[in-house]
Enzyme design. Structure first.
Site, short mmCIF file in Angstrom:
data_model
loop_
_atom_site.label_atom_id
_atom_site.label_comp_id
_atom_site.label_asym_id
_atom_site.label_seq_id
_atom_site.Cartn_x
_atom_site.Cartn_y
_atom_site.Cartn_z
N LYS A 50 -5.63 -4.57 11.01
CA LYS A 50 -6.94 -5.04 10.60
C LYS A 50 -7.03 -5.19 9.08
CE LYS A 50 -8.99 -2.08 14.15
NZ LYS A 50 -9.81 -0.86 14.33
N GLY A 51 -6.18 -4.46 8.36
CA GLY A 51 -6.32 -4.32 6.91
C GLY A 51 -6.46 -5.61 6.12
N ASP A 110 3.73 -0.58 1.61
CA ASP A 110 3.88 0.83 1.29
C ASP A 110 5.35 1.23 1.51
OD1 ASP A 110 2.91 3.45 0.72
OD2 ASP A 110 2.70 3.87 2.84
N LYS A 138 3.03 -0.90 -3.36
CA LYS A 138 3.34 0.43 -3.89
C LYS A 138 4.85 0.63 -3.85
CE LYS A 138 0.41 2.92 -1.12
NZ LYS A 138 -0.44 4.05 -0.64
N PHE A 159 -3.33 6.81 -2.43
CA PHE A 159 -3.92 6.25 -1.21
C PHE A 159 -5.21 5.53 -1.59
CE2 PHE A 159 -5.95 5.82 2.84
CZ PHE A 159 -4.88 5.48 3.65
N VAL A 160 -5.26 4.25 -1.26
CA VAL A 160 -6.39 3.43 -1.68
C VAL A 160 -7.21 2.92 -0.49
CG1 VAL A 160 -5.38 2.72 -3.89
CG2 VAL A 160 -4.92 1.36 -1.83
N ASP A 166 -8.48 0.90 4.96
CA ASP A 166 -9.28 2.00 5.51
C ASP A 166 -8.68 3.37 5.27
OD1 ASP A 166 -7.06 1.58 7.39
OD2 ASP A 166 -8.12 3.01 8.67
N ARG A 172 -13.54 0.01 4.88
CA ARG A 172 -13.08 -1.38 4.82
C ARG A 172 -14.13 -2.26 4.16
NH1 ARG A 172 -8.56 -1.59 8.18
NH2 ARG A 172 -8.59 -0.27 10.03
P1 IMP Z 1 4.17 0.21 5.52
O1 IMP Z 1 4.69 -0.20 6.85
O2 IMP Z 1 4.46 1.65 5.22
O3 IMP Z 1 4.57 -0.71 4.38
O4 IMP Z 1 2.62 0.27 5.63
C1 IMP Z 1 1.84 -0.79 5.63
C2 IMP Z 1 0.50 -0.44 6.22
O5 IMP Z 1 0.11 0.91 6.00
C3 IMP Z 1 -0.52 -1.28 5.53
O6 IMP Z 1 -0.65 -2.52 6.16
C4 IMP Z 1 -1.76 -0.41 5.62
O7 IMP Z 1 -2.41 -0.68 6.84
C5 IMP Z 1 -1.24 1.01 5.63
N1 IMP Z 1 -1.34 1.62 4.28
C6 IMP Z 1 -0.36 1.91 3.43
N2 IMP Z 1 -0.81 2.43 2.28
C7 IMP Z 1 -2.15 2.47 2.40
C8 IMP Z 1 -3.21 2.90 1.51
O8 IMP Z 1 -3.01 3.35 0.37
N3 IMP Z 1 -4.47 2.77 2.02
C9 IMP Z 1 -4.75 2.28 3.25
N4 IMP Z 1 -3.79 1.85 4.09
C10 IMP Z 1 -2.50 1.95 3.68
MG MG Z 2 -2.19 -3.25 7.30
#
Ligand code: IMP
Ligand code: MG
Length: 182
Positions: A50-51, A110, A138, A159-160, A166, A172
């Protein structure tokens, strides 16, 4: 987790990291990037729910080339702030990406697992081309080797929340990006 008072909700918003104005400028850059890359070619803009839904809604209106949109649900965080280390595709695209130049819009990279897996999956379907734009990046948190084509903001390991992102499904709705308390 449920917020039952306005005070508890507000107390989680530590400080503004990226303002509405800064986001607006970045959206312009994303639009330019897309408009320069494609020239009347069939493009499909995909956002990962959803982000990325707020980001997608804004970028879409900065795009001037003919485009279609589609959505995909990929989850790596089930709740809270700790990555589970698992990516699940729970809703797939409705378009056949083999017919399109695909632009994926993501809210944040992330660990890199989500995009690494989603890009791998979509490449197997042979899109005409594939580019990834992320609002936030990040790099300090990366556990898999993945670099998006365009990162609008590189941020430290915090964490943002806000602008689609969210904490436990809340926040959101904030029009800016903030650091989350605790
Ligand atoms: P990754 O697979 O670890 O790169 O994570 C990606 C997903 O984790 C993003 O699409 C977000 O939904 C969630 N995420 C990672 N860091 C944050 C944050 O700081 N705040 C909120 N959601 C996060
Ligand atoms: Mg996401």
């Amino acid at each position: 987790m449920k917020f039952t008072t306005q005070e508890d909700f507000d107390a989680k918003i530590k400080s503004v990291l990226i303002t509405e104005e800064e986001i607006k400028n970045a959206i312009g850059r994303a639009g330019e990037y897309i408009n320069n890359l494609y020239d009347g070619r069939p493009i499909l803009i995909v956002s990962i729910l959803k982000g990325a839904f707020v980001f997608m809604a804004d970028v879409l209106r900065a795009v001037t080339v003919p485009c279609e949109i589609d959505f995909m649900v990929a989850k790596s965080y089930y709740s809270g702030t700790v990555s589970s280390g698992m990516v699940q595709i729970t809703m797939d695209l409705t378009h056949d990406v083999g017919d399109y130049h695909v632009v994926i819009l993501e809210d944040i990279v992330d660990t890199g697992r989500t995009l690494h897996d989603v890009v791998g999956l979509l490449k197997e379907r042979h899109p005409l081309s594939l580019h990834v734009i992320t609002l936030l990046d990040k790099p300090e948190r990366r556990v898999v080797d993945y670099t998006p084509d365009l990162s609008l903001f590189v941020i430290p390991d915090r964490f943002v929340i806000g602008y689609g992102l969210d904490y436990g499904e809340y926040f959101r709705n904030l029009p800016y990006i903030a650091e989350c308390e605790g």
